[in-house]
Structures are given as C-alpha cells and as structure tokens.
Design an enzyme around this catalytic site. Sequence first.
Site, PDB file in Angstrom:
ATOM      1  N   SER A   1       0.868  -1.178   0.000  1.00 37.87           N
ATOM      2  CA  SER A   1       0.000   0.000   0.000  1.00 37.87           C
ATOM      3  C   SER A   1       0.905   1.229   0.000  1.00 37.87           C
ATOM      4  O   SER A   1       1.915   1.231  -0.700  1.00 37.87           O
ATOM      5  CB  SER A   1      -0.929  -0.069   1.217  1.00 37.87           C
ATOM      6  OG  SER A   1      -1.888   0.943   1.153  1.00 37.87           O
TER       7      SER A   1
ATOM      8  N   HIS B   1      -2.791  -1.185  -3.353  1.00 43.51           N
ATOM      9  CA  HIS B   1      -3.917  -0.262  -3.203  1.00 43.51           C
ATOM     10  C   HIS B   1      -3.645   0.962  -4.061  1.00 43.51           C
ATOM     11  O   HIS B   1      -2.540   1.495  -4.047  1.00 43.51           O
ATOM     12  CB  HIS B   1      -4.053   0.199  -1.746  1.00 43.51           C
ATOM     13  CG  HIS B   1      -4.339  -0.919  -0.813  1.00 43.51           C
ATOM     14  ND1 HIS B   1      -4.051  -0.858   0.518  1.00 43.51           N
ATOM     15  CD2 HIS B   1      -4.902  -2.133  -1.024  1.00 43.51           C
ATOM     16  CE1 HIS B   1      -4.422  -1.986   1.106  1.00 43.51           C
ATOM     17  NE2 HIS B   1      -4.936  -2.783   0.194  1.00 43.51           N
TER      18      HIS B   1
ATOM     19  N   ASP C   1      -4.212  -4.548   5.943  1.00 44.52           N
ATOM     20  CA  ASP C   1      -4.591  -5.468   4.881  1.00 44.52           C
ATOM     21  C   ASP C   1      -3.391  -6.355   4.550  1.00 44.52           C
ATOM     22  O   ASP C   1      -2.271  -5.856   4.457  1.00 44.52           O
ATOM     23  CB  ASP C   1      -5.020  -4.659   3.639  1.00 44.52           C
ATOM     24  CG  ASP C   1      -5.612  -5.543   2.567  1.00 44.52           C
ATOM     25  OD1 ASP C   1      -6.091  -6.647   2.894  1.00 44.52           O
ATOM     26  OD2 ASP C   1      -5.602  -5.125   1.388  1.00 44.52           O
TER      27      ASP C   1
END
EC number: 3.1.1.61
Lengths: 275, 193
Positions: B18, B45, B138
């Site tokens: 991310s 992401h 995540d």
Amino acid sequence: MYSEVSLINDEQVEILLADLLDHYGYDFTGYSRASLKRRIIRLYSLDKALSFAEFRYQINNDPVYFKRFVEQITVNVTEMFRDPVFFKTLRDVVLPKLGTYPFIRIWLAGCSTGEEAYSISIILKELNLLHKSLIYATDLNPVVLEKAAQSMFALSQMKQYSENYIASGGQLDFSSYYTANYSLAKFDDELKRKIIFSTHNLVSDHTFNEFQLILCRNVLIYFDRDLQHKVLQLFDESLQPLGYLALGSKETLDFSPLSKNYKRVPAEKIWRKVS
Amino acid sequence: MEESELMKNCEALIIGGSAGSLEVLLRVLPALSPTLSFPVIIVVHRKHGTDSLLPDLLSGKTSLKVKEIEEKEQAMAGTVYIAPSDYHTLIEQNKTFSLDYSEKVNYSRPAIDVTFQTGAEAYKGKLVCMLLSGSNSDGVNGLKSVKAWGGITVIQDPETAQVSYMPAQAALQLKIDYTLSIEDMADFINLLS
Ligand SMILES: C[S@@+](CC[C@H](N)C(=O)[O-])C[C@H]1O[C@@H](n2cnc3c(N)ncnc32)[C@H](O)[C@@H]1O
C-alpha cells in the site's frame, strides 16, 4: 470474518451446490469457485453456524434461510452511474442511435438493487426518450428486486452518485431527482414508471423478448467460461440486429465465437450486433 | 542468502503493498531475472480510475512481461500480473484469476487479504507472499492463511518501509519466515526460481 484454514472445504461447497440444484433447481455449478466459496464461508461465520451439517440442514429445510443464502452468496454490490464514462457513451452514442426507433426495449440483466436501472432511466428522461422506452430489469434474486422497486437509496451515497452523474455528462442538479426522507433518498416515481422489475435466472431461463439494448455488467465475471458462452448466446438470441450489448468494465465478448458478428464501440465494453 | 528446500518449489509469488510500496516495486523489478519460473502477482492499493497507468509504469522497469490481470486468465511463469483497481483478484484452484466486485475488505478493493487467502488455497506449500510498506493491516490475515496452508511469508523490513505499519503488524501477529530489506528482495526472488 476470515479463517486461516477454511471453515468449509471444496468438497462441502460442491455438496451445497448439488443440494441447491436438487432441492430448489438453482444451478450455481457454473460459477467461479473461489468467489463462491469465499461468500459461503463469510455467511457461515456471519450466521455463526455450529457445524456444516447444521448449516446444510438449514439451507435445505428452511425456505427463508435458503433465500438469505442465495442473496448472500451472490455479490449484489452496485452504484448509480458506476463507471461514469460508460454512461456517457450510452448518453452520447448509443441511446441517441436507438432514439430513432419508434420504441426502445432495454434488458438490464443482473440489475441487483436497481441503481443502474434508475441511472438509465434518468438519461432516457434527459434525452427525452423515456416515454417511448421500456426497461426490463431482471435478477435471479427476488430480495434485491423488492429493494429495487422501492426506489430508495441511502442518502449518504448521494454525494458520490451526484459526482458520478456529472462525470457521465449529466447537467442538472442531481438532487432534483429525489426527495430526502430521513436517511433515504426516494427517487421520483416517474423514473420507475418505465421499469419492469422481475426475476430471471440467466442460467436456466430463456429469452423473453427482443431488445435493442442489453446490459449485463459485472455478472459474467462470476461465471466460468462455459457458462459465459451460454449466457452470451442467450443475449445474442435476445438482441435485435443493430442492437447493442453492454458488459462490465472487466468483461469481454472477445473469447466468444459470437464476436465475429459484433462490432465494438471504441474504448467501451459495448458491442453492436452487425450480422 | 540461504536457499531453503521449500523455496525451490515456488509456483507463484504474490506481492501486496500500500502506501510507500510503489517505490519498492520500482527498485526491485529492474533487478529480477528475466526467466523467472513462476508468475509474480502484484496487488497494490491505488485510486480507482487509474487503471492502465501502473502496468505501463512497471513494464518500463523490467524485461519480464507485465500486464493487468484479466478475468479467467491463466497465471503463467515469467509474467508480472497487476491486480486491477476496484475489483478483488481471486485465484482459483486451476490457477486462473477471477475478479470480484464484492464489498471492500479492510477499506480496500483490491484487498491483499483476498488474493493472499485464495492464493494460499490454490498454491498451498508452493506459494510465497510478500507484504510491503503500507498504512493499514490489509494482508496480515492473508499471511496467516499462507502460513496455515504451508506457504512462505515474507515482509519488507519495517525499518526500511516508508510506512511501517503494515509489515510491522504482520510481524506482530505471526511468525514471519523472512524479513527483507529492499536491497535483498530481488536476490531473494531470483533464488526462488
Ligand atoms: C455485482 S451485481 C451487478 C449489478 C450491476 N449490474 C452493476 O454492475 O453495478 C451482480 C448481480 O447479478 C445477479 N446474478 C447472479 N447470478 C445471476 C443469474 N444466474 N441470473 C441473473 N442474475 C444473476 C446477482 O443477484 C447480483 O444482483
């Protein structure tokens, strides 16, 4: 809501799918397994099932729970004017072409809770075509259709939808289409008047009319290639010559033998039936 | 770097990241062997609507083939696959990709957890998953699944991460097999082949 090693294994998934087919005539065997399995496990832990045997028994013997099961294992997430550029192409290219016909029949397959149907209705109204259009919005899942028919969506979504609407070429004040009612936005009844919501299962039901435009977005991604071919065949049978077929942003007609009869609208997942 | 027996069987590498992970990818990809014997699947992401940008950017950095994942596509050795924005990428038992527009997981779509978890079940002991810099957790649950199915877990050394939260959470919540600095990543990956 996750497990390190699955709560439900692949064999158990197959058992449940066989049950659904035997007891209810719902055939999910052509669906991609990874997504299906993930949804089933999600529901299993969400509903705190005590054992696979209990879970299975409930699905097979409790019609209310069966309904919930179908609703939960299919993905119903949707938006108004999702992928605004797609709706812009509908507005600028596709619908004006169809506007020359005396009557426009549209099939929206896999309409979920209806956001897409109302979006199309809004564009038709702005193009002054709504009065001579009819949108057949279908889904296999009666629960989402009941929701769709209420024409009420979360007010908290309206900012996003308004932005999408503007990005799709809309020029009016989006809030003129609904009235706020506590946490809900209730859309004008006029938008609903030309939409028919009804159940239709793409796996097992047949064609029911001829259309100038068929939209089926973000449904085929859940099907395996064989089922995709079968459903595309159904769309082909249901589409008038020179009609348009619109798919989701990650879906394509390219792998289908039918593609030779279609011409793609540049840059969009829209194909026109040319022969 | 030591070679483990397990790692010689690598059939897929999934990299999740991310905030702060793009820089890592840009440094690691150019040093990868052009003949990797497994697919490299990247889930990062990013903003919706910027779809073709990332594959374009990354393909300029490696001689491996780089492409955005298409649904039902078969994962092939020596190819770098980028998960599209706004869909979850799942890996089927037959090593094809499925896309899924279900609810966000960890406020993210694509969610790294979803690809790690389905990948873990498809590749079992022959999977290596690597979690890079990022500001949410995540991927952590996904790494637990990878462990449970016998795969290998790797994180970017949080000390070297622009945003350390994601790899640090992973290290907190499970026993990670390898913790790598950015410099060591390419060698590590090339040795898997
Ligand atoms: C992700 S939604 C897509 C909604 C909308 N078309 C969009 O793109 O935003 C998928 C819908 O397909 C429906 N569906 C799944 N299988 C179906 C089938 N066999 N026949 C008809 N609809 C189906 C689901 O019930 C769900 O409402």
